[in-house]
Design an enzyme around this catalytic site. Structure first.
Site, PDB file in Angstrom:
ATOM      1  N   GLY A 248       0.676  -1.223  -0.143  1.00  0.00           N
ATOM      2  CA  GLY A 248      -0.009   0.044  -0.063  1.00  0.00           C
ATOM      3  C   GLY A 248       0.884   1.427   0.091  1.00  0.00           C
ATOM      4  O   GLY A 248       0.302   2.409   0.204  1.00  0.00           O
ATOM      5  N   GLU A 293       3.916  -6.769   0.724  1.00  0.00           N
ATOM      6  CA  GLU A 293       3.438  -6.914  -0.638  1.00  0.00           C
ATOM      7  C   GLU A 293       3.299  -5.688  -1.274  1.00  0.00           C
ATOM      8  O   GLU A 293       2.288  -5.209  -1.730  1.00  0.00           O
ATOM      9  CB  GLU A 293       1.944  -7.757  -0.700  1.00  0.00           C
ATOM     10  CG  GLU A 293       2.304  -9.115   0.072  1.00  0.00           C
ATOM     11  CD  GLU A 293       0.703  -9.750   0.095  1.00  0.00           C
ATOM     12  OE1 GLU A 293       0.739 -10.910   0.065  1.00  0.00           O
ATOM     13  OE2 GLU A 293      -0.140  -9.080   0.344  1.00  0.00           O
ATOM     14  N   CYS A 364     -16.009   6.548 -27.080  1.00  0.00           N
ATOM     15  CA  CYS A 364     -17.305   7.201 -27.243  1.00  0.00           C
ATOM     16  C   CYS A 364     -17.892   7.390 -25.978  1.00  0.00           C
ATOM     17  O   CYS A 364     -18.993   6.603 -25.586  1.00  0.00           O
ATOM     18  CB  CYS A 364     -17.968   6.391 -28.035  1.00  0.00           C
ATOM     19  SG  CYS A 364     -19.586   7.329 -28.528  1.00  0.00           S
ATOM     20  N   TYR A 393      -1.902  -0.469 -12.276  1.00  0.00           N
ATOM     21  CA  TYR A 393      -3.077  -0.410 -12.586  1.00  0.00           C
ATOM     22  C   TYR A 393      -3.406   0.287 -14.018  1.00  0.00           C
ATOM     23  O   TYR A 393      -4.650   1.126 -13.899  1.00  0.00           O
ATOM     24  CB  TYR A 393      -3.767   0.242 -11.500  1.00  0.00           C
ATOM     25  CG  TYR A 393      -3.599  -0.263 -10.249  1.00  0.00           C
ATOM     26  CD1 TYR A 393      -3.880  -1.801  -9.972  1.00  0.00           C
ATOM     27  CD2 TYR A 393      -2.463   0.075  -9.182  1.00  0.00           C
ATOM     28  CE1 TYR A 393      -3.458  -2.393  -8.814  1.00  0.00           C
ATOM     29  CE2 TYR A 393      -2.148  -0.523  -8.020  1.00  0.00           C
ATOM     30  CZ  TYR A 393      -2.835  -2.095  -8.029  1.00  0.00           C
ATOM     31  OH  TYR A 393      -2.378  -2.586  -6.696  1.00  0.00           O
TER      32      TYR A 393
END
Length: 434
Positions: A248, A293, A364, A393
């Protein structure tokens, strides 16, 4: 732009990534293009692994694959002695195909299928993180059928509020992840798992959220996790051999975000290790193997996405749009949760910003925006537009919306670049159509 030796403005006034001129990269590979600074990824890997080894000793930096997954990233992190966590059968398959050691894989997910669990067991992953009672029952059935015992961790929810977007907070009381420490459900799943002969309970896991800069949040999580460890130790006589505290760590996206150096990330790890050692000593607990992690912090700032400017639309007194040849199909984060980015004209880095632009995608959708209110030099069609901190991401969340191909990924180092993910073609998009 968080400048460094491998991300800077060169003598031509052009953006340079991994020693390669952005303009030359576009000539060679086209746009849209994801570019990854390989050297910076390596520097982050060294920083995090050395911090854990020096400040704690027994542990593993396990790269969070969901940030960016392809065979090449697994090869790189293996070179630095890291592990990896995966959250799907697809990520597990990719890691396996790259030759990554399965005994350094942690398998996550709040709704793992029976097939995915079976694949993980047969592959021999290091740990499977249990996130529901039904999952534990399925896993016991699979292991019994295959005559094996699987190491497992229990994901618990420590209820720590990390100051980040609510969509990427994962330790709130109403989160879909983990077992609460406040309502007895964490104790219930532990009591259930320890009775299953084919599951070996090794320890606990938590993850409090993403894009976090407040180290205090991690320290509170350590306090709560060791409190629970102490409670289980006293009540059930269990000594956990593993404690996984998730990831994080935040990165710099845009003005207002801290600009962090490698030493700052070292200090993040050191602070967590120091807090854990203190808590273990105060509570008389055996020292567990520590897993962290990180994902975004490893690859996020290593990534830059390059686009070509198309139509420019000026709505007098209201807004100036620059349309690019990419959009929400290669970066949906603004559309999902108004993510902010730093934007530049890659061949006009030394020119004075004179006009405010909104960078619009080609999809669109009115909401197909990459960044708003960007102060840039006068933009012309065919200018190269660079969007920073897109290594995490972006590729991993890309889609074929409007049947647009997902852009390729290249790694740049010492002025040279190579494909890590080849360009997708229209034929690829229609391949499974019947």
């Amino acid at each position: 732009m968080n400048q460094r030796e491998t991300l800077k403005i060169n003598d031509k006034g052009h953006l340079e990534i991994g020693g390669a001129d952005a303009e030359e990269l576009v000539k060679q590979f086209g746009t849209p293009l994801y570019v990854m600074d390989k050297a910076y990824i390596g520097q982050m890997c060294i920083t995090l692994t050395s911090a854990l080894k020096k400040e704690y000793g027994s542990g593993l930096i396990s790269y969070a694959s969901k940030a960016f997954c392809c065979k090449e990233i697994y090869r790189i992190i293996e070179d630095y002695g890291m592990g990896a966590d995966v959250v799907s059968g697809g990520e597990l398959y990719t890691a396996k195909e790259s030759g990554f050691p399965m005994d350094k894989i942690t398998f996550h997910g709040n709704n793992k299928s029976f097939t995915e669990l079976t694949e993980a067991v047969l592959c021999g992953v290091q740990h499977i993180v249990i996130d529901s009672l039904g999952e534990a029952e399925d896993l016991e059935e699979i292991c019994a059928a295959n005559g094996t015992v699987q190491n497992v961790l229990i994901r618990v929810n420590p209820g720590v509020e990390a100051h980040t977007h609510h969509f990427i907070q994962t330790a709130k009381q109403d989160s879909k992840f983990g077992f609460s420490l406040t309502d007895g459900s964490a104790e219930d799943i532990i009591n259930s798992v320890i009775k299953k002969p084919h599951l070996k309970l090794c320890g606990l896991h938590c993850h409090i959220g993403s894009q976090i800069f407040e180290i205090k949040s991690f320290c509170i999580a350590v306090e709560k996790m060791t409190d629970f460890y102490k409670k289980i130790s006293d009540e059930l006589g269990i000594s956990f051999s593993v404690l996984n505290l998730g990831g994080g760590f935040g990165i710099h996206y845009a003005e207002g975000d801290p600009i962090l150096k490698l030493s700052d990330y070292y200090d993040f790890v050191k602070t967590i290790c120091d807090k854990l050692k203190t808590c273990l000593k105060e509570k008389g607990l055996e020292k567990p193997y520590l897993i962290l992690e990180p994902g975004r912090s490893v690859v996020g700032e290593a990534g830059v996405t390059l686009y070509t400017a198309g139509r420019i639309k000026e709505i007098k007194g209201i807004k100036n749009y620059v349309a690019i040849d990419g959009g929400m199909f290669d970066n949906p984060r603004f559309a999902l949760y108004q993510a902010r980015y730093t934007v530049a004209a890659a061949a006009k880095m030394l020119l004075k910003p004179v006009k405010k632009y909104t960078i619009a995608g080609k999809c669109c959708e009115s909401g197909d925006i990459i960044a708003e209110d960007c102060m840039l030099p006068e933009i012309e069609e065919r200018d190269i537009i660079a969007v920073f901190s897109t290594g995490a991401y972006n590729y991993s969340m890309a889609s074929n919306y409007n049947r647009n191909p997902v852009p390729p990924v290249v790694f740049a180092e010492n002025g040279k670049a190579y494909y890590a993910v080849k360009p997708q073609t229209y034929k690829d998009i229609a391949r499974n159509d019947v």
